[in-house]
Scaffold this motif. Sequence first.
Motif, PDB file in Angstrom:
ATOM      1  N   MET A   1       0.825  -1.209   0.000  1.00 34.01           N
ATOM      2  CA  MET A   1       0.000   0.000   0.000  1.00 34.01           C
ATOM      3  C   MET A   1       0.861   1.262   0.000  1.00 34.01           C
ATOM      4  SD  MET A   1      -3.308  -0.273  -0.196  1.00 34.01           S
ATOM      5  CE  MET A   1      -4.061   1.063   0.727  1.00 34.01           C
ATOM      6  N   ALA A   2       1.991   1.228   0.682  1.00 36.64           N
ATOM      7  CA  ALA A   2       2.892   2.384   0.672  1.00 36.64           C
ATOM      8  C   ALA A   2       3.467   2.599  -0.723  1.00 36.64           C
ATOM      9  CB  ALA A   2       4.012   2.196   1.688  1.00 36.64           C
ATOM     10  N   VAL A   3       3.784   1.512  -1.406  1.00 37.09           N
ATOM     11  CA  VAL A   3       4.276   1.619  -2.783  1.00 37.09           C
ATOM     12  C   VAL A   3       3.203   2.229  -3.670  1.00 37.09           C
ATOM     13  CG1 VAL A   3       5.046   0.307  -4.796  1.00 37.09           C
ATOM     14  CG2 VAL A   3       5.896  -0.293  -2.529  1.00 37.09           C
ATOM     15  N   ALA A   4       1.942   1.794  -3.466  1.00 33.36           N
ATOM     16  CA  ALA A   4       0.840   2.330  -4.269  1.00 33.36           C
ATOM     17  C   ALA A   4       0.623   3.815  -4.003  1.00 33.36           C
ATOM     18  CB  ALA A   4      -0.443   1.554  -3.973  1.00 33.36           C
ATOM     19  N   LEU A   5       0.875   4.257  -2.779  1.00 32.20           N
ATOM     20  CA  LEU A   5       0.635   5.652  -2.414  1.00 32.20           C
ATOM     21  C   LEU A   5       1.779   6.565  -2.825  1.00 32.20           C
ATOM     22  CD1 LEU A   5      -1.076   7.797  -0.941  1.00 32.20           C
ATOM     23  CD2 LEU A   5       0.103   7.148   1.175  1.00 32.20           C
ATOM     24  N   THR A   6       3.010   6.182  -2.509  1.00 30.77           N
ATOM     25  CA  THR A   6       4.144   7.100  -2.694  1.00 30.77           C
ATOM     26  C   THR A   6       5.158   6.645  -3.737  1.00 30.77           C
ATOM     27  OG1 THR A   6       5.470   6.052  -0.945  1.00 30.77           O
ATOM     28  CG2 THR A   6       3.935   7.777  -0.271  1.00 30.77           C
ATOM     29  N   GLY A   7       4.976   5.437  -4.283  1.00 30.19           N
ATOM     30  CA  GLY A   7       5.946   4.913  -5.226  1.00 30.19           C
ATOM     31  C   GLY A   7       6.955   4.018  -4.534  1.00 30.19           C
ATOM     32  N   GLU A   8       7.591   3.166  -5.300  1.00 32.32           N
ATOM     33  CA  GLU A   8       8.545   2.215  -4.731  1.00 32.32           C
ATOM     34  C   GLU A   8       9.904   2.873  -4.526  1.00 32.32           C
ATOM     35  OE1 GLU A   8      10.101  -2.377  -5.392  1.00 32.32           O
ATOM     36  OE2 GLU A   8       9.000  -1.349  -6.977  1.00 32.32           O
ATOM     37  N   HIS A   9      10.472   2.662  -3.336  1.00 32.01           N
ATOM     38  CA  HIS A   9      11.794   3.196  -3.017  1.00 32.01           C
ATOM     39  C   HIS A   9      12.717   2.047  -2.623  1.00 32.01           C
ATOM     40  CE1 HIS A   9      10.144   7.183  -3.192  1.00 32.01           C
ATOM     41  NE2 HIS A   9       9.308   6.950  -2.198  1.00 32.01           N
ATOM     42  N   GLN A  10      13.902   2.048  -3.170  1.00 33.54           N
ATOM     43  CA  GLN A  10      14.885   1.055  -2.783  1.00 33.54           C
ATOM     44  C   GLN A  10      15.331   1.324  -1.347  1.00 33.54           C
ATOM     45  OE1 GLN A  10      15.800  -1.671  -4.615  1.00 33.54           O
ATOM     46  NE2 GLN A  10      14.158  -0.947  -5.953  1.00 33.54           N
ATOM     47  N   PRO A  11      15.642   0.249  -0.585  1.00 32.53           N
ATOM     48  CA  PRO A  11      16.126   0.458   0.786  1.00 32.53           C
ATOM     49  C   PRO A  11      17.306   1.426   0.807  1.00 32.53           C
ATOM     50  CG  PRO A  11      15.647  -1.859   0.424  1.00 32.53           C
ATOM     51  CD  PRO A  11      15.500  -1.185  -0.916  1.00 32.53           C
ATOM     52  N   GLY A  12      17.233   2.415   1.661  1.00 35.93           N
ATOM     53  CA  GLY A  12      18.286   3.414   1.743  1.00 35.93           C
ATOM     54  C   GLY A  12      17.921   4.733   1.088  1.00 35.93           C
ATOM     55  N   HIS A  13      16.867   4.733   0.254  1.00 37.82           N
ATOM     56  CA  HIS A  13      16.410   5.995  -0.342  1.00 37.82           C
ATOM     57  C   HIS A  13      16.045   6.964   0.774  1.00 37.82           C
ATOM     58  CE1 HIS A  13      14.149   8.739  -2.983  1.00 37.82           C
ATOM     59  NE2 HIS A  13      13.266   8.775  -2.012  1.00 37.82           N
ATOM     60  N   ASN A  14      16.552   8.179   0.703  1.00 35.76           N
ATOM     61  CA  ASN A  14      16.337   9.150   1.770  1.00 35.76           C
ATOM     62  C   ASN A  14      15.261  10.151   1.356  1.00 35.76           C
ATOM     63  OD1 ASN A  14      16.781  11.632   3.492  1.00 35.76           O
ATOM     64  ND2 ASN A  14      18.271  10.235   4.413  1.00 35.76           N
ATOM     65  N   ILE A  15      14.137  10.142   2.080  1.00 34.76           N
ATOM     66  CA  ILE A  15      13.016  11.005   1.707  1.00 34.76           C
ATOM     67  C   ILE A  15      13.314  12.475   1.997  1.00 34.76           C
ATOM     68  CG2 ILE A  15      11.326   9.167   2.002  1.00 34.76           C
ATOM     69  CD1 ILE A  15      10.544  10.450   4.669  1.00 34.76           C
ATOM     70  N   ILE A  16      14.196  12.750   2.951  1.00 32.75           N
ATOM     71  CA  ILE A  16      14.542  14.142   3.252  1.00 32.75           C
ATOM     72  C   ILE A  16      15.456  14.694   2.164  1.00 32.75           C
ATOM     73  CG2 ILE A  16      15.604  15.696   4.920  1.00 32.75           C
ATOM     74  CD1 ILE A  16      14.803  13.749   7.116  1.00 32.75           C
ATOM     75  N   ARG A  17      16.425  13.902   1.731  1.00 34.84           N
ATOM     76  CA  ARG A  17      17.293  14.339   0.631  1.00 34.84           C
ATOM     77  C   ARG A  17      16.473  14.609  -0.627  1.00 34.84           C
ATOM     78  NH1 ARG A  17      20.638  10.391   0.500  1.00 34.84           N
ATOM     79  NH2 ARG A  17      22.549  11.390   1.287  1.00 34.84           N
ATOM     80  N   SER A  18      15.582  13.683  -0.966  1.00 35.78           N
ATOM     81  CA  SER A  18      14.805  13.852  -2.199  1.00 35.78           C
ATOM     82  C   SER A  18      13.844  15.038  -2.091  1.00 35.78           C
ATOM     83  CB  SER A  18      14.034  12.567  -2.524  1.00 35.78           C
ATOM     84  OG  SER A  18      13.090  12.263  -1.516  1.00 35.78           O
ATOM     85  N   TRP A  19      13.344  15.343  -0.891  1.00 42.85           N
ATOM     86  CA  TRP A  19      12.432  16.479  -0.730  1.00 42.85           C
ATOM     87  C   TRP A  19      13.124  17.783  -1.121  1.00 42.85           C
ATOM     88  CZ3 TRP A  19       7.386  17.255   0.046  1.00 42.85           C
ATOM     89  CH2 TRP A  19       6.966  18.525   0.436  1.00 42.85           C
ATOM     90  N   PHE A  20      14.385  17.914  -0.747  1.00 47.74           N
ATOM     91  CA  PHE A  20      15.099  19.179  -0.994  1.00 47.74           C
ATOM     92  C   PHE A  20      15.904  19.188  -2.300  1.00 47.74           C
ATOM     93  CE2 PHE A  20      14.404  19.381   3.609  1.00 47.74           C
ATOM     94  CZ  PHE A  20      13.870  20.665   3.713  1.00 47.74           C
ATOM     95  N   THR A  21      16.210  18.035  -2.856  1.00 45.60           N
ATOM     96  CA  THR A  21      17.042  18.007  -4.061  1.00 45.60           C
ATOM     97  C   THR A  21      16.304  17.510  -5.302  1.00 45.60           C
ATOM     98  OG1 THR A  21      17.878  15.773  -3.601  1.00 45.60           O
ATOM     99  CG2 THR A  21      19.103  17.629  -2.660  1.00 45.60           C
ATOM    100  N   ALA A  22      15.121  16.916  -5.135  1.00 45.36           N
ATOM    101  CA  ALA A  22      14.323  16.450  -6.273  1.00 45.36           C
ATOM    102  C   ALA A  22      12.896  16.950  -6.083  1.00 45.36           C
ATOM    103  CB  ALA A  22      14.364  14.924  -6.380  1.00 45.36           C
ATOM    104  N   PRO A  23      12.685  18.251  -6.212  1.00 42.22           N
ATOM    105  CA  PRO A  23      11.395  18.866  -5.860  1.00 42.22           C
ATOM    106  C   PRO A  23      10.197  18.355  -6.642  1.00 42.22           C
ATOM    107  CG  PRO A  23      12.815  20.415  -7.048  1.00 42.22           C
ATOM    108  CD  PRO A  23      13.654  19.233  -6.702  1.00 42.22           C
ATOM    109  N   GLU A  24      10.420  17.649  -7.762  1.00 44.30           N
ATOM    110  CA  GLU A  24       9.277  17.115  -8.506  1.00 44.30           C
ATOM    111  C   GLU A  24       8.467  16.129  -7.663  1.00 44.30           C
ATOM    112  OE1 GLU A  24      12.946  14.666  -9.545  1.00 44.30           O
ATOM    113  OE2 GLU A  24      12.422  16.798  -9.412  1.00 44.30           O
ATOM    114  N   GLY A  25       9.138  15.518  -6.649  1.00 41.63           N
ATOM    115  CA  GLY A  25       8.433  14.596  -5.779  1.00 41.63           C
ATOM    116  C   GLY A  25       7.428  15.285  -4.871  1.00 41.63           C
TER     117      GLY A  25
END
Length: 280
Positions: free
Chosen positions: A136-160
Motif C-alpha cells: 500500500m505504501a508503494v501504491a501511495l508514494t511509489g517504490e523506493h529502494q532500501p536506503g532511499h532518503n526522503i529528506i534528501r529527495s524532498w530538498f534536491t528532487a522537488p518534482e516529488g
Amino acid sequence: MDLDRSELADFLRRCRARLEPADVGLTAGSRRRTPGLRREEVAHLTGASVDHYTRLEQGRGSRPSRQMLSAVARALRLSEDERDHLFRLAGEEPPSNRHGPTQHVRPGLLMVLDRLHDAPAQVLSDRGEVLAQNAMAVALTGEHQPGHNIIRSWFTAPEGRALFPAEDHEAHSRSHVGQLRAVLAARPDDVALIALVDELRAASEEFDLLWAEHVVAVRRAEHKRFVHPVVGELDLECEALLSADHGQVLVIHTARPGTDAYERLQLLRVVGLQDLTVGP
C-alpha cells in the motif's frame, strides 16, 4: 575473511524453512509439499533473480554483495546477531553501528508491517532513509529502494513534492529539517548524519535557511494530505511507532471508516495491487 559456501548455504536453507508466507506478508497459494518459504519467494523479497538466490543456497554462487546480504537478512527476518553471522559466512565484516542506529529493520517492526494489508506503512530510519515498505505504501508514494532518503529527495528532487498540496510544502520542509536537527543533537558523532546535513546545506538554499533558524521537531502523529494521480486527494492520519532505541520508526497512514479518505484508500488498495501484479 573467506567465503564459507557450504555453511552459508546451510544457514540460508534453515532460515528459509522456518518461515511461512504469512510471516513475510505473502499468501500461501497452492499446496506446499515442504515447510517454509520457496526459493522464488525469497528471491522476490530480495529483488534478486531466482537463479542467483538458488545458487547461494546450493553453495555454487559467487560472493554475494553487501547489498545482497542486507536484502537477504531483511527477507529472512533475521535478528541483528543472525545478520552479523550471515555477513561473516559470506566473508564480509558485519555492518557497524558505531556512528548511528542499524539500517537492518528490526524483526518486530517487520512483523507489524507484514500484517498491514489495508494501510500504507513503511519503516524509516531517524535520518529519513526508507528501510521497508508494504504494497500500500508503494501504491501511495511509489517504490523506493532500501536506503532511499526522503529528506534528501524532498530538498534536491522537488518534482516529488507534487504528491502533496502546495500549501503544505513549507510545513513538510520544516518537519524534515527539525527532525534532522533533533537527531543530530541526540547523536552529534553520527558521521552519516553530519554528511547528510552538510550535503543539504550546500545543495538547497531552503534547507540552509531553515537550518539556520534552528528548527527542532521530532516526527509524531499528525494529519497528512496526499494528492494521488489516480484516486485524488487523501487526508490521512499519520501514526509513528518508534523502535525501542528510537532509531527506526514505523509510519502508518490510516483513514476513519465512512470518510471520503477511507473510500479513496480502499480504491487505492485495489488499483495499487493491480498495478503490482501486472507484468512488463
